[in-house]
Structure formats: structure tokens, C-alpha cells
Scaffold this motif. Structure first.
Motif, PDB file in Angstrom:
ATOM      1  N   ILE A  68       4.520  -2.075  -7.564  1.00 41.13           N
ATOM      2  CA  ILE A  68       5.251  -0.862  -7.235  1.00 41.13           C
ATOM      3  C   ILE A  68       4.252   0.173  -6.734  1.00 41.13           C
ATOM      4  CG2 ILE A  68       6.593   1.055  -8.173  1.00 41.13           C
ATOM      5  CD1 ILE A  68       7.820  -0.899 -10.157  1.00 41.13           C
ATOM      6  N   VAL A  69       4.470   0.655  -5.501  1.00 44.09           N
ATOM      7  CA  VAL A  69       3.562   1.656  -4.941  1.00 44.09           C
ATOM      8  C   VAL A  69       4.166   3.059  -4.995  1.00 44.09           C
ATOM      9  CG1 VAL A  69       2.356   0.009  -3.468  1.00 44.09           C
ATOM     10  CG2 VAL A  69       4.387   1.164  -2.587  1.00 44.09           C
ATOM     11  N   ARG A  70       5.477   3.140  -5.213  1.00 40.87           N
ATOM     12  CA  ARG A  70       6.126   4.455  -5.356  1.00 40.87           C
ATOM     13  C   ARG A  70       7.419   4.262  -6.115  1.00 40.87           C
ATOM     14  NH1 ARG A  70       7.200   9.332  -6.109  1.00 40.87           N
ATOM     15  NH2 ARG A  70       6.978  10.958  -4.530  1.00 40.87           N
ATOM     16  N   ILE A  71       7.658   5.112  -7.096  1.00 46.19           N
ATOM     17  CA  ILE A  71       8.910   5.057  -7.844  1.00 46.19           C
ATOM     18  C   ILE A  71       9.382   6.476  -8.131  1.00 46.19           C
ATOM     19  CG2 ILE A  71       7.697   4.804 -10.056  1.00 46.19           C
ATOM     20  CD1 ILE A  71      10.106   3.016 -10.937  1.00 46.19           C
ATOM     21  N   LYS A 113       6.807   2.130 -13.901  1.00 46.25           N
ATOM     22  CA  LYS A 113       5.914   3.120 -13.309  1.00 46.25           C
ATOM     23  C   LYS A 113       5.152   2.497 -12.142  1.00 46.25           C
ATOM     24  CE  LYS A 113       2.211   2.153 -16.624  1.00 46.25           C
ATOM     25  NZ  LYS A 113       2.879   0.935 -17.128  1.00 46.25           N
ATOM     26  N   LYS A 114       4.481   3.348 -11.393  1.00 47.17           N
ATOM     27  CA  LYS A 114       3.647   2.892 -10.280  1.00 47.17           C
ATOM     28  C   LYS A 114       2.598   1.900 -10.781  1.00 47.17           C
ATOM     29  CE  LYS A 114       0.634   4.686  -6.606  1.00 47.17           C
ATOM     30  NZ  LYS A 114       0.058   5.908  -5.987  1.00 47.17           N
ATOM     31  N   GLY A 115       2.439   0.799 -10.038  1.00 43.69           N
ATOM     32  CA  GLY A 115       1.476  -0.224 -10.413  1.00 43.69           C
ATOM     33  C   GLY A 115       2.081  -1.395 -11.154  1.00 43.69           C
ATOM     34  N   ASP A 116       3.337  -1.245 -11.646  1.00 43.56           N
ATOM     35  CA  ASP A 116       3.984  -2.347 -12.355  1.00 43.56           C
ATOM     36  C   ASP A 116       4.304  -3.494 -11.396  1.00 43.56           C
ATOM     37  OD1 ASP A 116       3.809  -1.140 -14.767  1.00 43.56           O
ATOM     38  OD2 ASP A 116       5.900  -0.495 -14.887  1.00 43.56           O
ATOM     39  N   GLY A 117       4.579  -4.659 -11.970  1.00 43.15           N
ATOM     40  CA  GLY A 117       4.791  -5.870 -11.196  1.00 43.15           C
ATOM     41  C   GLY A 117       6.213  -6.022 -10.675  1.00 43.15           C
ATOM     42  N   PRO A 118       6.536  -7.238 -10.177  1.00 44.09           N
ATOM     43  CA  PRO A 118       7.802  -7.463  -9.469  1.00 44.09           C
ATOM     44  C   PRO A 118       9.004  -7.652 -10.389  1.00 44.09           C
ATOM     45  CG  PRO A 118       6.555  -9.493  -9.567  1.00 44.09           C
ATOM     46  CD  PRO A 118       5.685  -8.441 -10.178  1.00 44.09           C
ATOM     47  N   SER A 119      10.186  -7.475  -9.808  1.00 50.58           N
ATOM     48  CA  SER A 119      11.445  -7.834 -10.460  1.00 50.58           C
ATOM     49  C   SER A 119      11.792  -9.256 -10.040  1.00 50.58           C
ATOM     50  CB  SER A 119      12.556  -6.873 -10.036  1.00 50.58           C
ATOM     51  OG  SER A 119      12.794  -6.997  -8.632  1.00 50.58           O
ATOM     52  N   ASN A 120      12.919  -9.782 -10.561  1.00 49.92           N
ATOM     53  CA  ASN A 120      13.324 -11.143 -10.208  1.00 49.92           C
ATOM     54  C   ASN A 120      13.509 -11.310  -8.704  1.00 49.92           C
ATOM     55  OD1 ASN A 120      14.233 -10.382 -12.983  1.00 49.92           O
ATOM     56  ND2 ASN A 120      14.766 -12.538 -13.076  1.00 49.92           N
ATOM     57  N   THR A 175      21.736  -8.880 -14.348  1.00 47.63           N
ATOM     58  CA  THR A 175      20.366  -9.330 -14.557  1.00 47.63           C
ATOM     59  C   THR A 175      19.531  -8.173 -15.090  1.00 47.63           C
ATOM     60  OG1 THR A 175      20.560 -10.886 -12.718  1.00 47.63           O
ATOM     61  CG2 THR A 175      18.333 -10.316 -13.444  1.00 47.63           C
ATOM     62  N   GLU A 176      18.779  -8.436 -16.148  1.00 40.41           N
ATOM     63  CA  GLU A 176      17.958  -7.373 -16.736  1.00 40.41           C
ATOM     64  C   GLU A 176      16.709  -7.140 -15.900  1.00 40.41           C
ATOM     65  OE1 GLU A 176      15.387  -6.883 -20.794  1.00 40.41           O
ATOM     66  OE2 GLU A 176      17.503  -7.367 -21.015  1.00 40.41           O
ATOM     67  N   ILE A 177      16.380  -5.874 -15.674  1.00 45.78           N
ATOM     68  CA  ILE A 177      15.163  -5.518 -14.953  1.00 45.78           C
ATOM     69  C   ILE A 177      13.990  -5.585 -15.926  1.00 45.78           C
ATOM     70  CG2 ILE A 177      13.950  -3.689 -13.713  1.00 45.78           C
ATOM     71  CD1 ILE A 177      16.634  -2.671 -12.755  1.00 45.78           C
ATOM     72  N   PRO A 178      12.997  -6.445 -15.675  1.00 49.62           N
ATOM     73  CA  PRO A 178      11.885  -6.576 -16.617  1.00 49.62           C
ATOM     74  C   PRO A 178      10.934  -5.393 -16.547  1.00 49.62           C
ATOM     75  CG  PRO A 178      11.480  -7.918 -14.677  1.00 49.62           C
ATOM     76  CD  PRO A 178      12.866  -7.340 -14.520  1.00 49.62           C
ATOM     77  N   LEU A 179      10.273  -5.113 -17.677  1.00 48.43           N
ATOM     78  CA  LEU A 179       9.299  -4.023 -17.725  1.00 48.43           C
ATOM     79  C   LEU A 179       7.936  -4.475 -17.218  1.00 48.43           C
ATOM     80  CD1 LEU A 179      10.171  -2.421 -21.189  1.00 48.43           C
ATOM     81  CD2 LEU A 179      10.822  -1.612 -18.916  1.00 48.43           C
ATOM     82  N   ASN A 180       7.648  -5.789 -17.316  1.00 49.95           N
ATOM     83  CA  ASN A 180       6.367  -6.318 -16.866  1.00 49.95           C
ATOM     84  C   ASN A 180       6.530  -7.791 -16.520  1.00 49.95           C
ATOM     85  OD1 ASN A 180       6.006  -7.853 -19.416  1.00 49.95           O
ATOM     86  ND2 ASN A 180       5.783  -5.790 -20.298  1.00 49.95           N
ATOM     87  N   VAL A 181       5.467  -8.422 -15.982  1.00 47.84           N
ATOM     88  CA  VAL A 181       5.574  -9.811 -15.533  1.00 47.84           C
ATOM     89  C   VAL A 181       5.768 -10.775 -16.693  1.00 47.84           C
ATOM     90  CG1 VAL A 181       4.318  -9.492 -13.378  1.00 47.84           C
ATOM     91  CG2 VAL A 181       3.043  -9.988 -15.471  1.00 47.84           C
TER      92      VAL A 181
END
Length: 215
Positions: free
Chosen positions: A41-44, A53-60, A139-145
Motif C-alpha cells: 500500500i503506497v497511499r491509504i 496503513k501505508k506499507g501493508d501488504g496485499p489483499s486477496n 471476504t474478510e480484508i486481512p490486516l497482514n500477509v
């Protein structure tokens, strides 16, 4: 990589949407690096909605975008997701392409409709989603990978419909194939966790993936 000009334009759109629709509207920009099979994530805007937050990984969906042929990817508009704490979101995902057609970024919009669902009868025109997906489990949005990988593993088990201990070889192959197609193996060290979860060696696990390729 996404060009700085495109990223700057996407950030302007994200800020605008966040202000236009208020604190319940989260707007996320993911930058993809397909050669490295990575995303961040480069902008949220209004990240409190999904607690990311910025820097977190991908969603499904972003993970699938890294896995699939870019020519087969289509924007998804008006589907349901849910947050870690159970709030329901109406989401849309737009794939941003460069001049060669490669997907280099993803713009995601997640609007918290939990309160609106309480009065869905009178606000039906606002919360209606496409393809009647309101009847499907969001589908649940994950907080991290790590959480993303765990979610995918649980989905693979639900797909088979029985605990791992009771699965046959063919059923485990079905689950492993689902994980491979979902991009689970793009997560760092996922092979170790998945092989432990299914009680098989990594060699056996990769043979199940090869079995999928041979079909």
C-alpha cells in the motif's frame, strides 16, 4: 513499477473520494511489482476503516492480480467484504495498467455500509450490490500477509468441506490447487505453513501443484 505521474494522479483521486464520501470511505492504492511478485500500500485514505496503513501488504484480490495473466483481469465493482472486527464494506477494485497493458497498481474503494444495512429497506438503492452478492459471505480484508495466508488456508478447507485430518489425497490436491490458483504460494515461506497445515511434506505439496498443471 507505476510511473510517478500516474501515482500522483491516483493519490489526488484517493484524497478527493475520501473527502467526498467522508470517514466511512476508505480508498487504497496498491503498487504492484509483478517481476518480484510483491505489492504494498503506497497511499491509504481513512485507513481506520480496515485498520490498515501505508506499507501493508496485499489483499486477496491484489494477490490474485499478481498471480493471473493481466489480460484476464477485470475491474470488480460493488462486491462485499468485511473487516477484521466484522463490519461490512461495499468494495470496488480497479486495475491500473501501463502503456503495455501490464497491471502496475490497484485502486480500491471500501465503503462501510454496516449502519446502512440496518435500514436497508429504506436505503436499498444505496446498498444494492451487483450480481446479488449480498447473499454471499463477504471476504474478510486481512490486516497482514500472515492473516491473508491463514484466510486462504481456511477457504481451501471450507472448499473441501471437511477437516484436514479426514481429507483423502484427492481432496488435499483440490485444496492445494485452490491455494496455488489463489496466489497463496506468492507469500514468503507459505510452503512451510501450508505443508504443515495439511500434514504433508513440501515435496508432496509441490507434486500436488504439478498434478494440477498436468490436468
Amino acid at each position: 513499477m507505476t510511473s510517478p505521474i500516474v501515482l500522483s494522479a491516483l493519490e489526488q483521486v484517493a484524497v478527493c473520494l475520501g473527502k467526498q464520501f467522508g470517514n466511512n470511505c476508505e480508498v487504497v492504492i496498491h503498487e504492484l511489482e509483478r517481476d518480484k511478485f510483491s505489492s504494498r500500500i503506497v497511499r491509504i485514505v481513512n485507513g481506520h476503516v480496515s485498520q490498515r496503513k501505508k506499507g501493508d501488504g496485499p489483499s486477496n484480490i491484489v494477490l490474485e492480480a499478481l498471480k493471473k495473466d493481466p489480460s484476464t483481469l477485470k475491474d470488480k465493482v460493488g462486491y462485499l467484504t468485511k473487516t477484521h472486527d466484522g463490519r461490512i464494506l461495499k468494495s470496488s477494485t480497479i486495475f491500473i495498467r501501463n502503456e503495455t497493458g501490464e497491471v502496475t497498481a490497484v485502486l480500491a474503494i471500501n465503503y462501510d455500509i454496516t449502519g446502512l444495512l440496518a435500514v436497508q429497506g429504506t436505503l436499498n438503492s444505496i446498498v444494492t450490490v451487483e450480481d446479488d452478492v449480498s447473499r454471499k459471505e463477504p471476504t474478510e480484508i486481512p490486516l497482514n500477509v500472515n492473516e491473508l495466508l491463514e484466510n486462504l488456508i481456511q477457504q481451501s478447507i471450507q472448499l473441501v468441506g471437511k477437516p484436514v485430518a479426514l481429507m483423502t489425497k484427492d481432496e488435499k490436491i483440490k485444496a492445494i490447487q485452490f491455494l496455488n490458483n489463489s496466489g497463496a504460494f506468492l507469500v514468503t515461506k507459505s510452503g512451510d505453513k501450508i505443508s504443515r497445515e495439511f500434514g504433508i511434506s513440501k515435496y508432496t505439496m509441490y507434486s500436488y501443484i504439478d498434478a494440477n498443471k498436468s490436468n
